[in-house]
Every structure is written in structure tokens, then in C-alpha cells.
Design a protein around this motif. Structure first.
Motif, PDB file in Angstrom:
ATOM      1  N   GLY A 123       0.804  -1.223   0.000  1.00 49.94           N
ATOM      2  CA  GLY A 123       0.000   0.000   0.000  1.00 49.94           C
ATOM      3  C   GLY A 123       0.832   1.266   0.000  1.00 49.94           C
ATOM      4  O   GLY A 123       1.851   1.377  -0.694  1.00 49.94           O
ATOM      5  N   ALA A 124       0.425   2.211   0.821  1.00 54.20           N
ATOM      6  CA  ALA A 124       1.062   3.524   0.843  1.00 54.20           C
ATOM      7  C   ALA A 124       2.517   3.469   1.309  1.00 54.20           C
ATOM      8  O   ALA A 124       3.303   4.374   1.002  1.00 54.20           O
ATOM      9  CB  ALA A 124       0.276   4.465   1.749  1.00 54.20           C
ATOM     10  N   LEU A 125       2.889   2.411   2.034  1.00 57.75           N
ATOM     11  CA  LEU A 125       4.260   2.294   2.520  1.00 57.75           C
ATOM     12  C   LEU A 125       5.267   2.312   1.372  1.00 57.75           C
ATOM     13  O   LEU A 125       6.393   2.808   1.521  1.00 57.75           O
ATOM     14  CB  LEU A 125       4.410   1.003   3.326  1.00 57.75           C
ATOM     15  CG  LEU A 125       5.801   0.686   3.891  1.00 57.75           C
ATOM     16  CD1 LEU A 125       6.213   1.744   4.907  1.00 57.75           C
ATOM     17  CD2 LEU A 125       5.816  -0.702   4.526  1.00 57.75           C
ATOM     18  N   GLU A 126       4.889   1.786   0.220  1.00 56.57           N
ATOM     19  CA  GLU A 126       5.812   1.673  -0.902  1.00 56.57           C
ATOM     20  C   GLU A 126       6.180   3.026  -1.505  1.00 56.57           C
ATOM     21  O   GLU A 126       7.277   3.197  -2.032  1.00 56.57           O
ATOM     22  CB  GLU A 126       5.209   0.780  -1.989  1.00 56.57           C
ATOM     23  CG  GLU A 126       4.957  -0.648  -1.543  1.00 56.57           C
ATOM     24  CD  GLU A 126       4.366  -1.483  -2.654  1.00 56.57           C
ATOM     25  OE1 GLU A 126       4.726  -1.258  -3.826  1.00 56.57           O
ATOM     26  OE2 GLU A 126       3.538  -2.351  -2.375  1.00 56.57           O
ATOM     27  N   THR A 127       5.270   3.989  -1.459  1.00 60.67           N
ATOM     28  CA  THR A 127       5.502   5.271  -2.131  1.00 60.67           C
ATOM     29  C   THR A 127       5.692   6.432  -1.164  1.00 60.67           C
ATOM     30  O   THR A 127       6.061   7.528  -1.584  1.00 60.67           O
ATOM     31  CB  THR A 127       4.319   5.602  -3.066  1.00 60.67           C
ATOM     32  OG1 THR A 127       3.103   5.571  -2.312  1.00 60.67           O
ATOM     33  CG2 THR A 127       4.231   4.579  -4.190  1.00 60.67           C
ATOM     34  N   VAL A 139      10.048   5.926   2.856  1.00 62.50           N
ATOM     35  CA  VAL A 139       9.728   5.339   4.162  1.00 62.50           C
ATOM     36  C   VAL A 139      10.120   3.862   4.191  1.00 62.50           C
ATOM     37  O   VAL A 139      10.657   3.376   5.189  1.00 62.50           O
ATOM     38  CB  VAL A 139       8.228   5.511   4.471  1.00 62.50           C
ATOM     39  CG1 VAL A 139       7.842   4.735   5.735  1.00 62.50           C
ATOM     40  CG2 VAL A 139       7.882   6.981   4.638  1.00 62.50           C
ATOM     41  N   LEU A 140       9.872   3.150   3.097  1.00 58.88           N
ATOM     42  CA  LEU A 140      10.189   1.715   3.065  1.00 58.88           C
ATOM     43  C   LEU A 140      11.683   1.452   3.253  1.00 58.88           C
ATOM     44  O   LEU A 140      12.052   0.610   4.091  1.00 58.88           O
ATOM     45  CB  LEU A 140       9.690   1.092   1.764  1.00 58.88           C
ATOM     46  CG  LEU A 140      10.002  -0.394   1.571  1.00 58.88           C
ATOM     47  CD1 LEU A 140       9.394  -1.231   2.703  1.00 58.88           C
ATOM     48  CD2 LEU A 140       9.491  -0.890   0.221  1.00 58.88           C
ATOM     49  N   ARG A 210       9.842  -4.521  -1.594  1.00 67.21           N
ATOM     50  CA  ARG A 210      10.659  -3.534  -2.312  1.00 67.21           C
ATOM     51  C   ARG A 210      10.651  -3.745  -3.818  1.00 67.21           C
ATOM     52  O   ARG A 210      10.623  -2.794  -4.597  1.00 67.21           O
ATOM     53  CB  ARG A 210      12.101  -3.598  -1.786  1.00 67.21           C
ATOM     54  CG  ARG A 210      13.025  -2.554  -2.411  1.00 67.21           C
ATOM     55  CD  ARG A 210      14.450  -2.728  -1.941  1.00 67.21           C
ATOM     56  NE  ARG A 210      15.331  -1.740  -2.541  1.00 67.21           N
ATOM     57  CZ  ARG A 210      15.728  -0.626  -1.966  1.00 67.21           C
ATOM     58  NH1 ARG A 210      15.320  -0.320  -0.757  1.00 67.21           N
ATOM     59  NH2 ARG A 210      16.535   0.210  -2.590  1.00 67.21           N
ATOM     60  N   THR A 211      10.690  -5.006  -4.248  1.00 69.40           N
ATOM     61  CA  THR A 211      10.829  -5.270  -5.678  1.00 69.40           C
ATOM     62  C   THR A 211      10.147  -6.584  -6.037  1.00 69.40           C
ATOM     63  O   THR A 211       9.746  -7.346  -5.159  1.00 69.40           O
ATOM     64  CB  THR A 211      12.321  -5.327  -6.065  1.00 69.40           C
ATOM     65  OG1 THR A 211      12.447  -5.453  -7.472  1.00 69.40           O
ATOM     66  CG2 THR A 211      13.011  -6.503  -5.394  1.00 69.40           C
TER      67      THR A 211
END
Length: 287
Positions: A123-127, A139-140, A210-211
Motif C-alpha cells: 500500500g502507501a508504505l511503498e511510495t 519510508v520503506l 521492495r521489488t
């Protein structure tokens, strides 16, 4: 600022590499075992996280509560059932057995999940990002680096301030005398592998967020882990973190010079340090 940003991003990337390497460093430090399948266990952890998030609808970080114990159990059973029988003065049997495990894990994942790249949705954690002056920190990557520091600090504290840590060190120093003092070497090694694969599960989850990943990428993760361990010094946990940071910074600075140099720059940094300090930058801490 572009160069400063490259160094900062490389430092944060080093946190992920330190998570890759922590399990390797732990296992080598306790039982002098080089686990060729380590990269594939990282990928296995990522796929277990994907399965948990898909079936239960959990956030990937919440999936750690299930994946870490599962991987730890796999590690204990594997060590007690197979790897303990390969340990001895000859380093070849564990190398061959872990290579076989690598092949089995890769092919098993191919059969179950196919060769299509997968990725976990955080979710939002990635961006999300944190502005720091003229820089913007994801943030990640910050969370990943913080987890790496927390994991290594916890392992370091466990090694030097708990009875289990004393058992690990005693068995590592002289397994025969430790056995005479009442320590069950096979059980201690099983706990060490359980702990290592628990850490590996964290690395797999953070990689999967992450990927994208597929069953064939374990070899590359193994190389990054080995390089971080050897740069920092075999058996030195804090050295492993520093080794991961050096590797990450070398890659991001190399990519800044030329995008095609990213992986090459990391390998060159590893070779230069290995040539200058064959035992790594930091000696193993014995007390």
C-alpha cells in the motif's frame, strides 16, 4: 546533492543487504557452515509472505508474525534432520547438501508459483517519503534499515547477554568441550539455524515489498549476502551491517556514474576490500 543522495540511498539499501547477510553470518559464526541455499531461503520467505498476504488479506509486515515462526521451524527441522549429519572436518558435504537444497527449493517454487515475477502489495508504505532538507527518503528503505539495525542489535545482545548466546559461543569455540559440559550440540545447531531462517524470513518479506521476485533470483541474493559478510568480517554482526552499507553505497554511486555499473561497482568494491583485508574490515568480536 545528487551525489549525497546516492550515498544516502546506498546506505539505506545496505540495510536490506545486511538482512540478507545476517543469517549467513550467524550460521557461519556458530557452526562454520556455508549455506549455499541461503538466497533461495530468502526467496522462499518472500513467497510464504505472498501466500499469507493473499490468503488472509494481511499487510506484508503483519505477515511477519506468521512467516518468521514458520521459517524458524523449517530451519530447526532441516538442521536436526539433515544438516547436522553433514557437519565435520570436511567442508564439502554441507556445501553439496545445501547446493542440493537450493535446487530443490528453486524447482519447488517453480512448480507451485510458476516463473512469473511476483510482488507483495504494501500500500502507501511503498511510495511514502520523508523530506529531509533537499533530500527525500523513502519510508520503506528507512523502515528496512531500521529493521536491519534492530535485528543485528538483538542478535548481538542475545549472543553476549543470554544463556542461549553463551551456548552458541561455547559450541562455536569448542564443540567437544561444550558437549562434555552438558550442551546438546545438535539442539544448539538447530536453534541457530532456526534463528538464522527467522531473520531470513524478514529479509524475504522486505525484498518482496521492495521489488518483484521469482524463483530464480536466489543466487543473486546469496552473492550480496556473502559479499556483505566478507566485507564486514566473518562472524562479526555489526561488521555485517557495515559491509551491507559499503556494498549498497558502492552500487548506488556506480549507478550514478553509469547505470550499467551498478552491480559491477559493488563487486569491484568487494574485491578491493578482499585484496586489502582478506579477513574483512573488522575482526570477530570474542567478548
Amino acid at each position: 546533492m545528487d551525489w549525497i543522495n546516492a550515498v544516502v540511498q546506498g546506505t539505506l539499501l545496505g540495510g536490506l543487504y545486511a538482512l540478507f547477510a545476517a543469517g549467513l553470518s550467524l550460521i557461519f559464526g556458530v557452526m562454520r557452515l556455508v549455506n549455499i541455499a541461503h538466497g533461495d531461503f530468502i526467496v522462499l520467505g518472500a513467497y510464504l509472505g505472498l501466500t499469507v498476504t493473499t490468503l488472509l488479506g494481511l499487510h506484508p509486515l503483519a505477515a511477519l508474525l506468521l512467516v518468521v515462526p514458520t521459517m524458524a521451524l523449517i530451519g530447526y527441522v532441516l538442521q536436526r534432520g539433515i544438516l547436522n549429519h553433514t557437519l565435520g572436518n570436511d567442508i564439502l558435504p554441507p556445501l553439496l547438501v545445501t547446493f542440493g537444497l537450493s535446487v530443490i527449493i528453486q524447482n519447488g517454487l517453480l512448480e507451485i508459483y510458476s516463473a512469473d515475477p511476483q510482488k507483495m502489495n504494501a500500500g502507501a508504505l511503498e511510495t511514502a517519503s520523508i523530506p529531509v532538507g533537499d533530500l527525500s527518503l523513502g519510508v520503506l528503505p528507512v523502515v528496512t534499515f531500521a529493521m536491519a539495525v534492530a535485528v543485528i542489535a538483538s542478535l548481538q545482545w542475545m549472543f553476549y547477554h543470554t544463556s542461549l548466546g553463551r551456548a552458541f559461543r561455547a559450541t562455536s569455540d569448542n564443540q567437544e568441550i561444550a558437549q562434555l559440559m552438558g550442551l546438546n550440540r545438535r539442539h544448539i545447531y538447530g536453534l541457530a539455524m532456526a534463528l538464522a531462517l527467522g531473520v531470513t524470513a524478514i529479509a524475504g518479506i522486505m525484498l518482496g515489498i521492495r521489488t518483484s521476485f521469482d524463483p530464480s533470483i536466489g543466487g543473486g541474493r546469496l552473492i550480496f549476502g556473502f559479499e556483505a559478510v566478507i566485507i564486514g568480517g566473518l562472524g562479526n554482526l555489526w561488521g555485517t551491517l557495515i559491509g551491507g552499507v559499503i556494498l549498497g553505497v558502492a552500487q548506488t554511486v556506480g549507478a550514478k556514474i553509469d547505470p550499467g555499473w551498478q552491480l559491477l561497482a559493488g563487486h569491484i568494491a568487494f574485491l578491493v576490500i578482499l585484496a586489502i583485508r582478506p579477513n574483512g574490515l573488522f575482526p570477530r568480536i570474542n567478548e
